[in-house]
Design a protein around this motif. Structure first.
Motif, PDB file in Angstrom:
ATOM      1  N   ALA A  11       0.834  -1.192   0.000  1.00  0.00           N
ATOM      2  CA  ALA A  11       0.000   0.000   0.000  1.00  0.00           C
ATOM      3  C   ALA A  11       0.871   1.245   0.000  1.00  0.00           C
ATOM      4  O   ALA A  11       1.865   1.324   0.728  1.00  0.00           O
ATOM      5  CB  ALA A  11      -0.929  -0.002   1.205  1.00  0.00           C
ATOM      6  N   ARG A  40      -4.739   9.726  -8.541  1.00  0.00           N
ATOM      7  CA  ARG A  40      -3.730   8.724  -8.222  1.00  0.00           C
ATOM      8  C   ARG A  40      -3.223   8.005  -9.462  1.00  0.00           C
ATOM      9  O   ARG A  40      -2.137   7.435  -9.436  1.00  0.00           O
ATOM     10  CB  ARG A  40      -4.280   7.686  -7.244  1.00  0.00           C
ATOM     11  CG  ARG A  40      -4.698   8.265  -5.905  1.00  0.00           C
ATOM     12  CD  ARG A  40      -5.025   7.154  -4.914  1.00  0.00           C
ATOM     13  NE  ARG A  40      -6.172   6.365  -5.328  1.00  0.00           N
ATOM     14  CZ  ARG A  40      -6.127   5.056  -5.582  1.00  0.00           C
ATOM     15  NH1 ARG A  40      -4.984   4.397  -5.457  1.00  0.00           N
ATOM     16  NH2 ARG A  40      -7.230   4.410  -5.941  1.00  0.00           N
ATOM     17  N   ASN A  68       0.260   5.719  -5.107  1.00  0.00           N
ATOM     18  CA  ASN A  68      -0.458   5.630  -3.840  1.00  0.00           C
ATOM     19  C   ASN A  68      -1.505   4.524  -3.876  1.00  0.00           C
ATOM     20  O   ASN A  68      -2.673   4.728  -3.546  1.00  0.00           O
ATOM     21  CB  ASN A  68      -1.111   6.971  -3.506  1.00  0.00           C
ATOM     22  CG  ASN A  68      -1.621   7.037  -2.082  1.00  0.00           C
ATOM     23  OD1 ASN A  68      -1.125   6.342  -1.199  1.00  0.00           O
ATOM     24  ND2 ASN A  68      -2.633   7.878  -1.855  1.00  0.00           N
ATOM     25  N   LYS A 101      -3.801   1.371  -3.107  1.00  0.00           N
ATOM     26  CA  LYS A 101      -4.530   0.943  -1.926  1.00  0.00           C
ATOM     27  C   LYS A 101      -4.957  -0.509  -2.091  1.00  0.00           C
ATOM     28  O   LYS A 101      -5.082  -0.998  -3.210  1.00  0.00           O
ATOM     29  CB  LYS A 101      -5.764   1.827  -1.719  1.00  0.00           C
ATOM     30  CG  LYS A 101      -5.475   3.320  -1.681  1.00  0.00           C
ATOM     31  CD  LYS A 101      -6.752   4.122  -1.588  1.00  0.00           C
ATOM     32  CE  LYS A 101      -6.481   5.615  -1.654  1.00  0.00           C
ATOM     33  NZ  LYS A 101      -5.616   6.074  -0.538  1.00  0.00           N
ATOM     34  N   GLU A 157      -7.755  -1.696  -1.946  1.00  0.00           N
ATOM     35  CA  GLU A 157      -8.969  -1.714  -2.750  1.00  0.00           C
ATOM     36  C   GLU A 157      -8.688  -1.713  -4.246  1.00  0.00           C
ATOM     37  O   GLU A 157      -9.584  -1.987  -5.049  1.00  0.00           O
ATOM     38  CB  GLU A 157      -9.860  -0.505  -2.416  1.00  0.00           C
ATOM     39  CG  GLU A 157     -10.187  -0.365  -0.942  1.00  0.00           C
ATOM     40  CD  GLU A 157      -9.179   0.503  -0.217  1.00  0.00           C
ATOM     41  OE1 GLU A 157      -9.381   1.735  -0.169  1.00  0.00           O
ATOM     42  OE2 GLU A 157      -8.194  -0.053   0.316  1.00  0.00           O
ATOM     43  N   SER A 167      -1.686  -4.775   2.413  1.00  0.00           N
ATOM     44  CA  SER A 167      -1.849  -3.777   3.460  1.00  0.00           C
ATOM     45  C   SER A 167      -0.666  -3.780   4.407  1.00  0.00           C
ATOM     46  O   SER A 167      -0.382  -2.827   5.072  1.00  0.00           O
ATOM     47  CB  SER A 167      -3.146  -4.032   4.229  1.00  0.00           C
ATOM     48  OG  SER A 167      -3.147  -5.318   4.810  1.00  0.00           O
TER      49      SER A 167
END
Length: 120
Positions: free
Chosen positions: A14, A63, A81, A83, A85, A120
């Motif tokens: 992440a 992003r 950046n 994530k 998700e 993560s």
């Protein structure tokens, strides 16, 4: 025959960055990237016309940056950046010259996909 080949996927942490590439054979107009995660619907990430017009999903705007090289028939997706998700299979998409920019409706040509996994 139109063929699309993606590359650049992988496993990142992440906050990391990744650059996806798609090479397309044949005469192509608009190009874009879609993604699909397990249990989710396919969604547009970003799209770019031959002239440089772009569309971005709200979830990635700011992003991600899509760009293309018409001489090489390639499209790129710079993702920053990242994530968790964002984890999904990412598919390159293209349509014939003169057709609409991919969005809700995709072009008829698809790559096999490249997996992006954000830990993560």
């Amino acid at each position: 025959q139109v063929q699309l080949v993606e590359s650049g996927g992988g496993l990142v942490q992440a906050g990391g960055s990744l650059r996806l590439s798609c090479r397309c054979s044949g005469n192509i107009g608009p190009m874009g990237w879609y993604r699909q995660a397990p249990g989710r619907q396919r969604e547009l990430v970003a799209a770019v016309s031959r002239g440089g017009n772009t569309n971005y999903a709200d979830s990635v705007r700011g992003r991600c940056t899509i760009s293309r090289d018409n001489a090489k028939n390639k499209v790129y997706l710079q993702m920053n950046n990242l994530k968790p998700e964002d984890t999904a299979a990412y598919y390159c998409n293209a349509g014939p010259i003169g057709t609409a920019l991919p969005g809700r409706f995709a072009g008829p040509y698809w790559g096999q996909g490249t997996q992006v996994t954000v830990s993560s």
